[in-house]
Write an enzyme that holds these catalytic residues in place. Structure first.
Site, PDB file in Angstrom:
ATOM      1  N   ASP A  76      14.702   2.980   4.764  1.00 41.83           N
ATOM      2  CA  ASP A  76      13.779   2.160   3.871  1.00 41.83           C
ATOM      3  C   ASP A  76      14.589   1.530   2.771  1.00 41.83           C
ATOM      4  O   ASP A  76      14.366   0.242   2.472  1.00 41.83           O
ATOM      5  CB  ASP A  76      12.771   3.203   3.498  1.00 41.83           C
ATOM      6  CG  ASP A  76      11.601   3.549   4.456  1.00 41.83           C
ATOM      7  OD1 ASP A  76      11.961   3.315   5.672  1.00 41.83           O
ATOM      8  OD2 ASP A  76      10.715   4.032   4.044  1.00 41.83           O
ATOM      9  N   GLY A 103       3.655   3.398   5.211  1.00 41.63           N
ATOM     10  CA  GLY A 103       4.938   3.361   6.059  1.00 41.63           C
ATOM     11  C   GLY A 103       5.349   1.783   5.785  1.00 41.63           C
ATOM     12  O   GLY A 103       6.229   1.487   6.557  1.00 41.63           O
ATOM     13  N   LEU A 104       5.139   1.206   4.668  1.00 45.93           N
ATOM     14  CA  LEU A 104       5.632  -0.022   4.451  1.00 45.93           C
ATOM     15  C   LEU A 104       6.694   0.157   3.316  1.00 45.93           C
ATOM     16  O   LEU A 104       7.215  -1.127   2.924  1.00 45.93           O
ATOM     17  CB  LEU A 104       4.519  -0.994   3.733  1.00 45.93           C
ATOM     18  CG  LEU A 104       3.620  -1.320   4.970  1.00 45.93           C
ATOM     19  CD1 LEU A 104       2.146  -1.950   4.395  1.00 45.93           C
ATOM     20  CD2 LEU A 104       4.410  -2.425   5.836  1.00 45.93           C
ATOM     21  N   GLY A 105       7.126   1.143   3.083  1.00 42.53           N
ATOM     22  CA  GLY A 105       8.295   1.387   2.137  1.00 42.53           C
ATOM     23  C   GLY A 105       8.039   1.119   0.502  1.00 42.53           C
ATOM     24  O   GLY A 105       8.830   0.810  -0.303  1.00 42.53           O
ATOM     25  N   SER A 106       6.668   1.417   0.227  1.00 41.82           N
ATOM     26  CA  SER A 106       6.296   1.428  -1.265  1.00 41.82           C
ATOM     27  C   SER A 106       7.231   1.856  -2.257  1.00 41.82           C
ATOM     28  O   SER A 106       7.466   1.211  -3.266  1.00 41.82           O
ATOM     29  CB  SER A 106       4.880   1.487  -1.200  1.00 41.82           C
ATOM     30  OG  SER A 106       4.741   3.060  -1.183  1.00 41.82           O
ATOM     31  N   PRO A 146       0.827  -1.161  -0.211  1.00 43.54           N
ATOM     32  CA  PRO A 146      -0.101  -0.037  -0.079  1.00 43.54           C
ATOM     33  C   PRO A 146       0.856   1.102  -0.116  1.00 43.54           C
ATOM     34  O   PRO A 146       2.000   1.232   0.446  1.00 43.54           O
ATOM     35  CB  PRO A 146      -0.742   0.089   1.207  1.00 43.54           C
ATOM     36  CG  PRO A 146      -0.701  -1.512   1.816  1.00 43.54           C
ATOM     37  CD  PRO A 146       0.667  -1.982   1.154  1.00 43.54           C
ATOM     38  N   VAL A 147       0.535   2.219  -0.762  1.00 47.67           N
ATOM     39  CA  VAL A 147       1.112   3.475  -0.852  1.00 47.67           C
ATOM     40  C   VAL A 147       1.026   4.556   0.518  1.00 47.67           C
ATOM     41  O   VAL A 147      -0.146   4.408   1.030  1.00 47.67           O
ATOM     42  CB  VAL A 147       0.584   4.235  -2.220  1.00 47.67           C
ATOM     43  CG1 VAL A 147       1.349   5.681  -2.317  1.00 47.67           C
ATOM     44  CG2 VAL A 147       1.014   3.420  -3.423  1.00 47.67           C
TER      45      VAL A 147
HETATM   46  C1  MEV Z   1      10.181   6.193   7.352  1.00 50.30           C
HETATM   47  O1  MEV Z   1       9.989   4.833   6.921  1.00 50.30           O
HETATM   48  C2  MEV Z   1      10.785   6.254   8.595  1.00 50.30           C
HETATM   49  C3  MEV Z   1      11.179   7.660   9.047  1.00 50.30           C
HETATM   50  O2  MEV Z   1      12.248   7.376  10.118  1.00 50.30           O
HETATM   51  C4  MEV Z   1      11.831   8.560   8.016  1.00 50.30           C
HETATM   52  C5  MEV Z   1      12.982   8.145   7.457  1.00 50.30           C
HETATM   53  O3  MEV Z   1      13.942   7.430   8.166  1.00 50.30           O
HETATM   54  O4  MEV Z   1      13.789   8.388   6.378  1.00 50.30           O
HETATM   55  C6  MEV Z   1      10.003   8.383   9.571  1.00 50.30           C
END
Ligand code: MEV
Length: 307
Positions: free
Chosen positions: A146, A99-102, A95-96
Site C-alpha cells: 500500500d 481497501g483503497l489505502g486510506s 473511504p476508510v
Molecule cells: C491490503 O491492501 C493488502 C493485503 O495484502 C495486506 C498487505 O499486503 O499488507 C491484504
C-alpha cells in the site's frame, strides 16, 4: 505547505503478498488525501481532520493514535526540535477501511507536507520507508504494497523485501471499482488468514503459489498489451480469495453482477470481507457495469483507466 497522495487498488495478489508472493497494484487518482501545514498563532500542533471528526491538539492524542503517530515519527526522522506552533489540516476523499489505502495515503501526504514545510524534502524512498514503519506500527504484518504504490504513484509489481519494480501497460485498460460500503479493517482479515495458515501451512502455501502464478501472468499480459486476458485471471484470483475466507456474500454478489453485466472478469480487491471489488470492463460498457453494481447495492463506483 500542501501535499497529497492518491488511493490505490490491488489488481492481483492481495494476502499472498504478505507471504512474499508478488502482487500488482495501481494508484487511483480519482480519490486522494490532502494535507496542509502552516504556522499557527495558537500554541502546540493543532490537528483538524474533518472527515473523521477530529479536532485536537497533538499533545492530547495518545502517541499510538494513527495520525499522531505519523506526525511524531516524521518529526523525529526530520530531527525538528523544538517544534514551532503548527496547524495541520487533513482532508481525504478515500473511504476508510475499504481497501483503497486510506491510511497509507494520509501517512504519505503528511510525511511529504511536513518534510517540505521543514525544508527537508525527503526522496520517495525515504517517504516510503517511513510510511512502511507506520503501517507496521498499526497492522503488525503489512506487506508494504500500500505505502509503495501510493508513494511512487505508479503501477507496481511488488514483492516484500525485494527492490521495487514499476510496470507500464502496453495498452490502457479500464477497471470499474465497486464499494460494498461495508468497512472491513485489513488487520482483521490478515490476522484470520494468518491463523488459517498456521493450522495448515501446506494447503495455504499451495494457494499462495497459485496466486503468485496469476500475478506473474497478469503482469506479462499487461506489459505485452493484452489486458483482455486479465478477466479470467481475476475470476481465478477471486476463487482463491474465497478459499482464504476473505470474500463475503456482498462481495460475491457484486463480482457476479459485474460479470453478468458484461465485465471480462471480477474479484475482490484489498483485505476483503467488505470494502471494494474490481471488474475489468470494455471502456464502452464500463458505465453500464458501474450502473449494474449500483443497482445491486454498491455504495459507490469509480471507473479508472490504467495507462
Ligand atoms: C491490503 O491492501 C493488502 C493485503 O495484502 C495486506 C498487505 O499486503 O499488507 C491484504
Amino acid at each position: 505547505m500542501k501535499a497529497s497522495a492518491p488511493g490505490k487498488i490491488i489488481l492481483f495478489g492481495e494476502h499472498a503478498v504478505v507471504y512474499k508472493r508478488p502482487a500488482l497494484a495501481v494508484p487511483v487518482n480519482q480519490v486522494k488525501a490532502d494535507v496542509e501545514v502552516s504556522e499557527s498563532n495558537q500554541p502546540g500542533v493543532q490537528i483538524h481532520a474533518p472527515n473523521i471528526g477530529l479536532t485536537s491538539d497533538l499533545a492530547s492524542l495518545p502517541p499510538d493514535h494513527p495520525i499522531a503517530s505519523v506526525i511524531l515519527k516524521t518529526i523525529q526522522a526530520l530531527g525538528v526540535s523544538p517544534l514551532p506552533n503548527l496547524s495541520l489540516t487533513i482532508e481525504s476523499t478515500i473511504p476508510v477501511a475499504a481497501g483503497l489505502g486510506s491510511g497509507a495515503a494520509v501517512s504519505v501526504a503528511l510525511i511529504r507536507a511536513l518534510s517540505t514545510f521543514f525544508s527537508h524534502p525527503l526522496i520517495d524512498g525515504q517517504i516510503n520507508e517511513l510510511a512502511f514503519e507506520i503501517e507496521k506500527f498499526h497492522h503488525i504484518t503489512p506487506s508494504g504494497i500500500d505505502n509503495t504504490v501510493i508513494t511512487y504513484n505508479m503501477p507496481v509489481y511488488y514483492m516484500k523485501e525485494k527492490p521495487i519494480e514499476t510496470f507500464k501497460p502496453g495498452k490502457p485498460f479500464t477497471i470499474v471499482i465497486g464499494d460494498t460500503g461495508i468497512p472491513a479493517p485489513t488487520k482483521e482479515s490478515v490476522g484470520d488468514v494468518r491463523r488459517l495458515w498456521l493450522r495448515d501451512q501446506p494447503r495455504f502455501e499451495a494457494i499462495f503459489d497459485e496466486v503468485a502464478q496469476i500475478s506473474t501472468m497478469a503482469r506479462h499480459f499487461i506489459v505485452s498489451g493484452r489486458p483482455e486476458l486479465l478477466g479470467e485471471l481475476m475470476d481465478h484470483n477471486h476463487e482463491f480469495l474465497q478459499q482464504l475466507t476473505v470474500s463475503s456474500p456482498e462481495l460475491d454478489a457484486l463480482v457476479e453482477t459485474a460479470r453478468k453485466a458484461g465485465a471480462f472478469g471480477a474479484k475482490l480487491s484489498g483485505g476483503g470481507r467488505g470494502g471494494n471489488m474490481i471488474a475489468l470492463a470494455d471502456p464502452a460498457s464500463a458505465e453500464s457495469v458501474a450502473g449494474a453494481l449500483m443497482s445491486a447495492g454498491a455504495k459507490r463506483t469509480i471507473i479508472t483507466e490504467i495507462n
